[in-house]
Design a protein around this motif. Structure first.
Motif, PDB file in Angstrom:
ATOM      1  N   VAL A 116       0.843  -1.201   0.000  1.00 53.68           N
ATOM      2  CA  VAL A 116       0.000   0.000   0.000  1.00 53.68           C
ATOM      3  C   VAL A 116       0.875   1.247   0.000  1.00 53.68           C
ATOM      4  CG1 VAL A 116      -1.939  -1.103   1.197  1.00 53.68           C
ATOM      5  CG2 VAL A 116      -0.135   0.006   2.534  1.00 53.68           C
ATOM      6  N   ALA A 117       0.297   2.364  -0.456  1.00 50.29           N
ATOM      7  CA  ALA A 117       0.981   3.665  -0.425  1.00 50.29           C
ATOM      8  C   ALA A 117      -0.056   4.753  -0.209  1.00 50.29           C
ATOM      9  CB  ALA A 117       1.736   3.904  -1.727  1.00 50.29           C
ATOM     10  N   GLY A 118       0.336   5.809   0.470  1.00 50.76           N
ATOM     11  CA  GLY A 118      -0.578   6.918   0.755  1.00 50.76           C
ATOM     12  C   GLY A 118      -0.141   8.198   0.072  1.00 50.76           C
ATOM     13  N   PHE A 119      -0.602   9.329   0.629  1.00 52.26           N
ATOM     14  CA  PHE A 119      -0.266  10.641   0.081  1.00 52.26           C
ATOM     15  C   PHE A 119      -0.449  11.681   1.188  1.00 52.26           C
ATOM     16  CE2 PHE A 119       0.193  13.968  -2.969  1.00 52.26           C
ATOM     17  CZ  PHE A 119       0.719  13.379  -4.107  1.00 52.26           C
ATOM     18  N   ASP A 120       0.428  12.632   1.280  1.00 47.16           N
ATOM     19  CA  ASP A 120       0.429  13.785   2.188  1.00 47.16           C
ATOM     20  C   ASP A 120       1.613  13.760   3.146  1.00 47.16           C
ATOM     21  OD1 ASP A 120      -1.756  15.007   1.107  1.00 47.16           O
ATOM     22  OD2 ASP A 120      -3.162  14.407   2.691  1.00 47.16           O
ATOM     23  N   GLY A 121       1.977  12.570   3.679  1.00 49.07           N
ATOM     24  CA  GLY A 121       3.103  12.511   4.602  1.00 49.07           C
ATOM     25  C   GLY A 121       2.795  13.100   5.958  1.00 49.07           C
ATOM     26  N   ILE A 122       1.545  12.953   6.430  1.00 52.88           N
ATOM     27  CA  ILE A 122       1.192  13.470   7.747  1.00 52.88           C
ATOM     28  C   ILE A 122       1.862  12.636   8.837  1.00 52.88           C
ATOM     29  CG2 ILE A 122      -0.998  14.398   6.900  1.00 52.88           C
ATOM     30  CD1 ILE A 122      -2.416  12.035   8.214  1.00 52.88           C
ATOM     31  N   LEU A 123       1.878  13.160  10.053  1.00 57.84           N
ATOM     32  CA  LEU A 123       2.549  12.494  11.158  1.00 57.84           C
ATOM     33  C   LEU A 123       2.042  11.067  11.350  1.00 57.84           C
ATOM     34  CD1 LEU A 123       4.429  12.519  13.618  1.00 57.84           C
ATOM     35  CD2 LEU A 123       2.550  13.542  14.934  1.00 57.84           C
ATOM     36  N   LEU A 124       0.737  10.870  11.211  1.00 55.71           N
ATOM     37  CA  LEU A 124       0.133   9.551  11.371  1.00 55.71           C
ATOM     38  C   LEU A 124       0.829   8.510  10.507  1.00 55.71           C
ATOM     39  CD1 LEU A 124      -2.241   7.700  12.369  1.00 55.71           C
ATOM     40  CD2 LEU A 124      -3.481   8.487  10.345  1.00 55.71           C
ATOM     41  N   SER A 125       1.150   8.872   9.272  1.00 53.22           N
ATOM     42  CA  SER A 125       1.741   7.907   8.335  1.00 53.22           C
ATOM     43  C   SER A 125       3.097   7.401   8.814  1.00 53.22           C
ATOM     44  CB  SER A 125       1.899   8.539   6.948  1.00 53.22           C
ATOM     45  OG  SER A 125       2.932   9.517   6.949  1.00 53.22           O
ATOM     46  N   GLN A 126       3.782   8.214   9.622  1.00 59.97           N
ATOM     47  CA  GLN A 126       5.138   7.868  10.033  1.00 59.97           C
ATOM     48  C   GLN A 126       5.202   7.193  11.397  1.00 59.97           C
ATOM     49  OE1 GLN A 126       7.670   8.423   7.524  1.00 59.97           O
ATOM     50  NE2 GLN A 126       5.614   8.483   6.645  1.00 59.97           N
ATOM     51  N   VAL A 127       4.064   7.078  12.089  1.00 57.61           N
ATOM     52  CA  VAL A 127       4.038   6.378  13.375  1.00 57.61           C
ATOM     53  C   VAL A 127       3.321   5.033  13.272  1.00 57.61           C
ATOM     54  CG1 VAL A 127       4.179   8.506  14.701  1.00 57.61           C
ATOM     55  CG2 VAL A 127       1.933   7.563  14.165  1.00 57.61           C
ATOM     56  N   LEU A 128       2.706   4.775  12.110  1.00 58.61           N
ATOM     57  CA  LEU A 128       2.089   3.465  11.889  1.00 58.61           C
ATOM     58  C   LEU A 128       3.171   2.397  11.803  1.00 58.61           C
ATOM     59  CD1 LEU A 128      -0.562   4.376   9.151  1.00 58.61           C
ATOM     60  CD2 LEU A 128      -1.055   3.752  11.522  1.00 58.61           C
ATOM     61  N   LYS A 129       2.769   1.175  12.106  1.00 57.56           N
ATOM     62  CA  LYS A 129       3.680   0.033  11.938  1.00 57.56           C
ATOM     63  C   LYS A 129       3.006  -0.977  11.019  1.00 57.56           C
ATOM     64  CE  LYS A 129       6.160   0.476  16.317  1.00 57.56           C
ATOM     65  NZ  LYS A 129       7.380   0.984  15.709  1.00 57.56           N
ATOM     66  N   PRO A 130       3.592  -1.257   9.848  1.00 53.82           N
ATOM     67  CA  PRO A 130       4.822  -0.640   9.332  1.00 53.82           C
ATOM     68  C   PRO A 130       4.601   0.807   8.886  1.00 53.82           C
ATOM     69  CG  PRO A 130       3.861  -2.083   7.674  1.00 53.82           C
ATOM     70  CD  PRO A 130       3.030  -2.264   8.912  1.00 53.82           C
ATOM     71  N   LYS A 131       5.697   1.557   8.846  1.00 53.51           N
ATOM     72  CA  LYS A 131       5.640   2.957   8.434  1.00 53.51           C
ATOM     73  C   LYS A 131       5.141   3.049   6.993  1.00 53.51           C
ATOM     74  CE  LYS A 131       8.988   5.499   9.891  1.00 53.51           C
ATOM     75  NZ  LYS A 131      10.322   6.143  10.051  1.00 53.51           N
ATOM     76  N   LEU A 132       4.166   3.938   6.755  1.00 53.69           N
ATOM     77  CA  LEU A 132       3.514   4.021   5.448  1.00 53.69           C
ATOM     78  C   LEU A 132       4.413   4.666   4.396  1.00 53.69           C
ATOM     79  CD1 LEU A 132       0.835   3.619   3.846  1.00 53.69           C
ATOM     80  CD2 LEU A 132       0.175   5.918   4.612  1.00 53.69           C
ATOM     81  N   THR A 133       4.481   4.041   3.228  1.00 51.11           N
ATOM     82  CA  THR A 133       5.121   4.658   2.068  1.00 51.11           C
ATOM     83  C   THR A 133       4.173   5.730   1.540  1.00 51.11           C
ATOM     84  OG1 THR A 133       6.309   2.637   1.481  1.00 51.11           O
ATOM     85  CG2 THR A 133       5.973   4.261  -0.269  1.00 51.11           C
ATOM     86  N   THR A 134       4.657   6.952   1.375  1.00 51.13           N
ATOM     87  CA  THR A 134       3.770   8.050   1.019  1.00 51.13           C
ATOM     88  C   THR A 134       4.566   9.173   0.367  1.00 51.13           C
ATOM     89  OG1 THR A 134       2.082   9.580   1.917  1.00 51.13           O
ATOM     90  CG2 THR A 134       4.005   9.143   3.298  1.00 51.13           C
ATOM     91  N   VAL A 135       3.875  10.205  -0.084  1.00 54.95           N
ATOM     92  CA  VAL A 135       4.519  11.417  -0.597  1.00 54.95           C
ATOM     93  C   VAL A 135       4.208  12.548   0.373  1.00 54.95           C
ATOM     94  CG1 VAL A 135       4.623  13.125  -2.439  1.00 54.95           C
ATOM     95  CG2 VAL A 135       4.401  10.700  -3.011  1.00 54.95           C
ATOM     96  N   LYS A 136       5.238  13.145   0.926  1.00 56.55           N
ATOM     97  CA  LYS A 136       5.040  14.262   1.856  1.00 56.55           C
ATOM     98  C   LYS A 136       4.913  15.565   1.084  1.00 56.55           C
ATOM     99  CE  LYS A 136       7.021  16.648   5.856  1.00 56.55           C
ATOM    100  NZ  LYS A 136       5.707  16.674   6.548  1.00 56.55           N
ATOM    101  N   GLN A 137       3.769  16.225   1.246  1.00 66.13           N
ATOM    102  CA  GLN A 137       3.595  17.536   0.647  1.00 66.13           C
ATOM    103  C   GLN A 137       4.230  18.590   1.562  1.00 66.13           C
ATOM    104  OE1 GLN A 137       0.087  18.211  -1.887  1.00 66.13           O
ATOM    105  NE2 GLN A 137      -0.978  16.897  -0.425  1.00 66.13           N
ATOM    106  N   ASP A 138       4.842  19.591   0.961  1.00 65.63           N
ATOM    107  CA  ASP A 138       5.540  20.618   1.724  1.00 65.63           C
ATOM    108  C   ASP A 138       4.540  21.673   2.189  1.00 65.63           C
ATOM    109  OD1 ASP A 138       7.240  22.457   2.820  1.00 65.63           O
ATOM    110  OD2 ASP A 138       8.597  22.569   1.103  1.00 65.63           O
ATOM    111  N   SER A 139       3.779  21.324   3.228  1.00 70.29           N
ATOM    112  CA  SER A 139       2.715  22.216   3.717  1.00 70.29           C
ATOM    113  C   SER A 139       3.285  23.526   4.258  1.00 70.29           C
ATOM    114  CB  SER A 139       1.888  21.508   4.786  1.00 70.29           C
ATOM    115  OG  SER A 139       2.715  21.059   5.846  1.00 70.29           O
TER     116      SER A 139
END
Length: 338
Positions: free
Chosen positions: A271-294
């Motif tokens: 799976v992969a997400g989008f946004d790169g919010i804090l939640l995505s980086q504390v999940l296990k396993p850590k979510l593959t995503t694109v971090k937007q430069d908010s």
């Protein structure tokens, strides 16, 4: 609070001289200006907003039009970060921000009427129905307007580079050996249109065929709908090996369904997400995503709008493209290819 008269008495000059010094007029000497400004700071002087408005014709107040379809408001981590950074930049330059609504007390008004009532100097528009007649009325008025992730003719827009972000994500998934990639995307907006076009184009360039049933329409920030669509993808005749979600928060719905079916991420499904919010980086396993430069998006929106407010004769509409960053995470499995 100190007044101009208090400062004049302390510095032994006229009130007119104090006013000229604080407004940086050229007929006051440098040393006098410095003495007056130092005294004003020590005495805690702030200019009266009503008097300042009479002089500058500005309220130093910016309106924010933000309408989240899922009613998550400032709990929407991505947009709350954008708005917090917008607020920080505006305050640094002497401006306040307040939200635009359709209400003045019990009276219903248009967005433009609310802006006129509050004397906004300009407006930032984010996450709305950009075809709404009231939004169009506001955009086509004489108020300076900056939009986020949408382009109107003659208006400045701050844009995430959604085309490159999706291209980078699909390429990464491909490099991990995946050829059956599904995409659950958000509702029909200019952001979605760019992401969807980039998805199809990147897959085509990589020689990946995308079955019709692999592309699903959902909503941003809506785990319930993405959960339902994830189930459909997992139960189709030839399920994908990787699912891309419209945003990190919506992925939670998919994650729950994957867990209910006794599957593991990424061993059984990637799976992969989008946004790169804090939640995505504390999940296990850590979510593959694109971090937007908010941070850059919010600060650029404020800076461009204030430049337009303060220098209307020299400002030109422009599109500012803000790059995102791929966060690899641990949710895309490496698989063998033939």
């Amino acid at each position: 609070m100190a007044s101009l008269k208090d400062i004049a008495a302390k510095c032994k000059v006229s009130v007119a001289t104090v006013s000229k010094a604080l407004n940086d007029q050229s007929d006051i000497g440098k040393e006098t200006k410095e003495n007056i400004r130092k005294a004003a700071e020590e005495m805690g002087y702030f200019p009266n907003s009503a008097a300042r408005m009479l002089k500058t014709k500005r309220s130093n107040n910016i309106g924010i039009l933000f309408i989240d379809k899922m009613h998550s408001g400032l709990a929407h981590e991505y947009f709350s970060s954008v708005l917090e950074n917008l607020k920080s930049e505006a305050e640094k330059r002497g401006y306040d921000i307040t939200f635009i609504s359709q209400n003045i007390g019990q009276q219903k008004v248009s967005y433009l009427e609310h802006c006129r009532y509050r004397n906004y100097d300009g407006v930032v528009i984010a996450s709305v129905d950009y075809t709404d007649p009231m939004v169009v009325e506001l955009v086509t008025s004489d108020l300076p307007v900056v939009t986020i992730d949408h382009v109107y003719n003659g208006k400045t827009a701050i844009l995430s580079d959604n085309v490159k972000a999706v291209e980078d994500l699909v390429n990464y998934i491909y490099q991990r050996g995946h050829r059956k990639i599904a995409f659950i995307h958000g509702e029909d907006t200019s952001v979605t249109q760019k992401r969807l076009a980039s998805f199809y184009k990147t897959c085509m360039n990589l020689g990946i065929k995308v079955p019709k049933e692999y592309v699903k329409t959902s909503y941003y920030h809506d785990p319930k709908t993405t959960g339902k669509l994830t189930r459909e993808l997992l139960e189709c005749g030839d399920p994908p090996t990787c699912i891309m979600f419209p945003d990190d928060f919506s992925f939670i719905g998919g994650m729950n369904v994957i867990d209910e079916k006794g599957l593991r991420i990424p061993e059984d499904i990637s799976v992969a997400g989008f946004d790169g919010i804090l939640l995505s980086q504390v999940l296990k396993p850590k979510l593959t995503t694109v971090k937007q430069d908010s941070e850059s998006i919010g600060r650029e929106a404020a800076a461009k709008l204030i430049d337009w407010i303060e220098n209307p004769k020299t400002s030109l509409a422009t599109q500012v493209l803000i790059q995102g960053k791929l966060l690899e995470g641990k949710t895309v499995k490496m698989i063998e290819t033939n």
